[in-house]
Design an enzyme around this catalytic site. Structure first.
Site, PDB file in Angstrom:
ATOM      1  N   LYS A 146      21.511 -19.586 -19.881  1.00 58.07           N
ATOM      2  CA  LYS A 146      20.810 -18.601 -20.720  1.00 58.07           C
ATOM      3  C   LYS A 146      20.733 -19.111 -22.151  1.00 58.07           C
ATOM      4  CE  LYS A 146      21.624 -14.009 -22.700  1.00 58.07           C
ATOM      5  NZ  LYS A 146      20.431 -13.287 -22.236  1.00 58.07           N
TER       6      LYS A 146
ATOM      7  N   SER B 202      15.135   8.114 -24.111  1.00 54.66           N
ATOM      8  CA  SER B 202      15.705   7.260 -25.158  1.00 54.66           C
ATOM      9  C   SER B 202      14.722   7.077 -26.311  1.00 54.66           C
ATOM     10  CB  SER B 202      16.099   5.899 -24.586  1.00 54.66           C
ATOM     11  OG  SER B 202      14.997   5.272 -23.988  1.00 54.66           O
TER      12      SER B 202
ATOM     13  N   CYS C 135      10.078   5.130 -12.780  1.00 58.17           N
ATOM     14  CA  CYS C 135       9.088   4.267 -13.401  1.00 58.17           C
ATOM     15  C   CYS C 135       8.672   3.143 -12.466  1.00 58.17           C
ATOM     16  CB  CYS C 135       9.578   3.714 -14.728  1.00 58.17           C
ATOM     17  SG  CYS C 135      11.325   3.403 -14.820  1.00 58.17           S
TER      18      CYS C 135
ATOM     19  N   HIS D 104       5.678  -0.478 -22.630  1.00 50.01           N
ATOM     20  CA  HIS D 104       5.960  -1.914 -22.584  1.00 50.01           C
ATOM     21  C   HIS D 104       5.142  -2.678 -23.612  1.00 50.01           C
ATOM     22  CE1 HIS D 104       8.453  -1.366 -19.119  1.00 50.01           C
ATOM     23  NE2 HIS D 104       7.498  -0.694 -18.521  1.00 50.01           N
TER      24      HIS D 104
END
Ligand code: GLN
Ligand code: ZN
Length: 764
Positions: A19, A443, A653, A704
């Site tokens: 990563k 949120s 979702c 998004h």
């Protein structure tokens, strides 16, 4: 001697080195050579671990900087035209940056272009890049990475087995980009490239190539089954031995097909589908090896080596050296190394095994079956038996009060007091909402300050009082902004939540958390799923004080916010000693108490999020009804304990409801909010066709995207919605939570959304 091997190994590194390297490369902080070096080091380390553990073969081909399915697409020359890779394709070497652009739309070099679609790999939380398929598409060998890695492993002195996704599963995972394209029509042009690949591998001296065909555990149309026969009769002529690997379930009606393909070996998943072992043993042709996936590659529990030895003894007698031993699937799906968890309580730790430990288990099992166990193997066997015994008897796992409560659940506990029609009236009176009520999904932006505060709190640098005071400030801020914006049903904004599962798991008994238990989710992104260790119960209220505080700041009905039982289950490593269904019910009962406590605290609407309900669907259609029945029951058990006037919301979702709409309706939530903005409301067809009876909030704001949706656009979407759903049952809301967005984007977007609702009210 039974060969021991793995289908694949995690590549992320015990410290998530991959990563870091990949992200540094994207940021321009690490050059190409540095990245390649990091990759080589990780591969070398992981092969060394496999060999040191005593595996007979190391697996090459499971490494990828981003995704192994993407790497295969690149190797096959399946690079969509928009990435402008003609020259690279012609030269037979697609660059790393082209692959990164396919994955993320951009890379240190090359023109940005729309990234390929990403989706979950079968029923895992690993996401692969979806191959894009076109009519008449041609393929060609367009990368030598795999060959280089083989040479690398050989230079290190390893005995190599190569793994690749098989051609049928690659096509199965692909998506036709041309209307009416039959993906199978591409098989004929695909096979020669696979053939070439296999010849090249043979030239390198590779004896075994594993072709992963997990599509074989799904329901395959007749033509696909036939295509397997056609394809493998060609591939079977390659100058290497092929090991056909199935995993994530039983072969079922594809068993005969898989056994009959002209390959040198078959791998089966004996963890998910232990019952298929007997049938396979009876029917395995004498020329084939059988690799038994006996160690669980999808979960973190220590294997019962004594039990496995007993179960596989027959197989060993009948197959002799033709028996191979492996984990059930690639270890990509479990964390890397338990040895790092020095702070985990020792008892719990003794019950677990991560990828590195699963190598040892695999080797020990093979040696036990061979009757060549070493002293270390015998110790490992004994330690496993003792640990498992302790786990079976442990009071931290079995809590009689949880079992009693579960046993006492009655059908009436799953029913609201009145049917929706009656409830809707009571709620209308209690909530006094306008037509087209506006709300959000929970949120609000998780700002740098919020995250910094949480980090400081967890590190002990910020007191609990100070941390909670800051969260209250955030809540007050969010409520004030929502009032100013004119949102009809505000939320508290979830600033106190790191993650929607972790937050609840940390407060429930029965959940445990690791420090380094990272699992790759997509690209450089890793998740650290909690472990459900024992019976789940709720020691005390979890969200009530936050919601109560938020409600005290406004007269509007504050919506409480919980994560549902199926999602709590689905996004965790679950117990393997009781059915998932039972664990789901336990969580549901714990959440039911939270729902009731919220109601008692004056919260008039409560949202129970179930974004993972769909992904829990079994790989075989025949198992869907069973799963859906208990998943729906879990939700109802959570929700049904409230009065008629308390409004239960749920949120999901994703974009496919057609095939599960009946179950969605059976949840009997008063309101469901879903992701629809990108689909132009066609998604609502499923709800319309089913005559979905309750209220719906189809998302009109694509969270998004950083773009601010304009009023007219949202009005138009809602008009489309109103063609399908009676307008008194429509809500206006975003697609999902706003935690990844910035306030600067959120405020104008929500202002437009509220304005859209006002215009709609004037119009209708
Ligand atoms: N309430 C959650 C949020 O708003 C829902 C997240 C989700 O659906 N994944 O963030
Ligand atoms: Zn969502």
């Amino acid at each position: 001697m039974s060969i021991s091997h793995v289908i694949g190994y995690p590549r992320i590194g015990a410290d998530r080195e991959l990563k870091r390297a990949v992200e540094a490369y994207w940021q321009g902080e690490l050059d190409r050579e540095g990245l390649e070096r990091a990759g080589r080091e990780l591969r070398a380390r992981h092969w060394a671990e496999q060999r040191e553990a005593g595996l007979d073969l190391v697996t090459v081909g499971d490494f990828a900087f981003y995704d192994q399915v993407l790497d295969l697409s690149v190797t096959l020359g399946a690079v969509p035209a928009r990435f402008g890779a003609e020259a690279e394709l012609a030269a037979g070497e697609v660059s790393l940056d082209t692959a990164f652009r396919m994955a993320r739309g951009r890379a240190p070099s090359g023109e940005p272009a729309a990234a390929c679609e990403m989706t979950k790999y079968f029923d895992t939380n690993y996401h692969y890049l979806v191959p894009e398929l076109h009519a008449g598409q041609s393929f060609r060998l367009a990368s030598s990475r795999l060959f280089e890695q083989v040479a690398e492993a050989q230079a290190l002195g390893h005995a190599v087995k190569v793994t690749l996704l098989g051609p049928l599963t690659w096509l199965w995972l692909g998506k036709a980009r041309d209307e009416g394209l039959d993906r199978l029509s591409l098989l004929e042009s695909l096979l020669p490239v696979y053939g070439e690949l296999l010849v090249r591998l043979a030239d390198l001296g590779v004896e075994w190539v594993q072709l992963e065909e997990p599509a074989l555990v799904q329901d395959l149309p007749r033509e696909w089954q036939q295509a397997y026969e056609a394809a493998y009769s060609v591939l079977g002529r390659a100058p290497v031995k092929l090991l056909l690997a199935s995993y994530f379930g039983g072969l079922g009606d594809n068993l005969g097909l898989a056994l009959g393909l002209p390959v040198a070996g078959l791998h089966i998943d004996a963890v998910r589908a232990p019952e298929q072992l007997a049938a396979v043993l009876d029917r395995l042709p004498a020329y084939k090896v059988l690799s038994v996936g006996a160690i669980d590659g999808r979960n973190v529990w220590r294997a019962d080596l004594a039990l496995l030895r007993e179960r596989l003894a027959q197989a060993r007698i009948r197959l002799g050296r033709r028996l191979w031993i492996a984990p059930s699937c690639s270890l990509l799906h479990v964390p890397v190394d338990l040895a790092r968890e020095t702070e985990l309580d020792p008892e719990l730790r003794s019950w677990l095994a991560f990828a590195r430990q699963k190598l040892d288990e695999t080797v020990t099992l093979a040696r036990l079956l061979d009757g060549r166990a070493t002293e270390a193997d015998r110790e490992r066997l004994e330690a496993a038996t003792l640990a498992l015994q302790a786990r079976r008897d442990s009071p931290r796992i079995h809590r009689p009060e949880v079992a009693d409560r579960l046993a006492g659940v009655e059908p009436a506990d799953l029913e609201r007091q009145s049917p929706y029609g009656v409830r809707a009236q009571a709620q209308r009176r209690a909530l006094d909402l306008p037509l087209f009520p506006t709300t959000t999904i929970g949120s609000f932006p998780q700002t740098a300050e919020i995250r910094a505060a949480r980090r400081a709190f967890k590190a002990g640098e910020l007191s609990r009082e100070a941390y909670e005071a800051q969260m209250c400030e955030e809540i007050a801020h969010a409520v004030a902004r929502q009032e100013a914006l004119g949102l009809d049903m505000p939320v508290h904004g979830e600033p106190e939540r790191n993650d929607m599962v972790e937050y609840f798991g940390e407060q429930l008994d029965g959940y445990a958390f690791t420090r380094f238990g990272w699992v790759q989710s997509y690209g450089s992104r890793c998740v650290k799923p909690p472990v459900i260790v024992g019976d789940v119960s709720r020691p005390g209220p979890m969200t009530v004080r936050w919601s109560r505080y938020a409600q005290s700041l406004t007269d509007r009905p504050m919506k409480g916010m919980l994560t549902g039982p199926v999602t709590m289950l689905q996004w965790a490593f679950v117990r393997d000693d009781q059915p998932r269904e039972t664990t789901c019910r336990q969580i549901a009962l714990a959440l039911r108490d939270e729902v009731r406590d919220l109601e008692a605290a004056g919260i008039r609407a409560i949202q129970i999020d179930e974004p993972a309900l769909r992904e829990g669907l079994p790989l075989r259609r025949s198992e869907w009804p069973g799963y859906l029945a208990w998943a729906v029951d879990g939700f109802r058990l959570t929700a049904a304990g409230v009065r008629d006037e308390t409004q239960i919301h749920t949120h999901m979702c994703y974009s496919e409801f057609n095939d599960i709409i009946e179950s969605i309706a059976a949840l009997d939530a008063d309101v469901i909010t879903i992701e629809t903005s990108r689909s132009n409301m066609v998604l609502l067809d499923a709800f319309q066709d089913f005559a979905y009876p309750n209220e719906i909030g189809p998302g009109v704001y694509d969270i998004h995207s950083p773009n601010v949706p304009d009023v007219a656009w949202m009005v138009a979407l809602m008009e489309k919605a109103a063609e399908r759903i009676p307008l008194e049952r429509l809500w206006v809301n975003p697609d999902c939570g706003l935690k990844t967005r910035r306030w600067e984007e959120v405020e104008p977007a929500l202002a437009n959304m509220v304005e859209a609702a006002r215009q709609l009210r004037r119009r209708f």
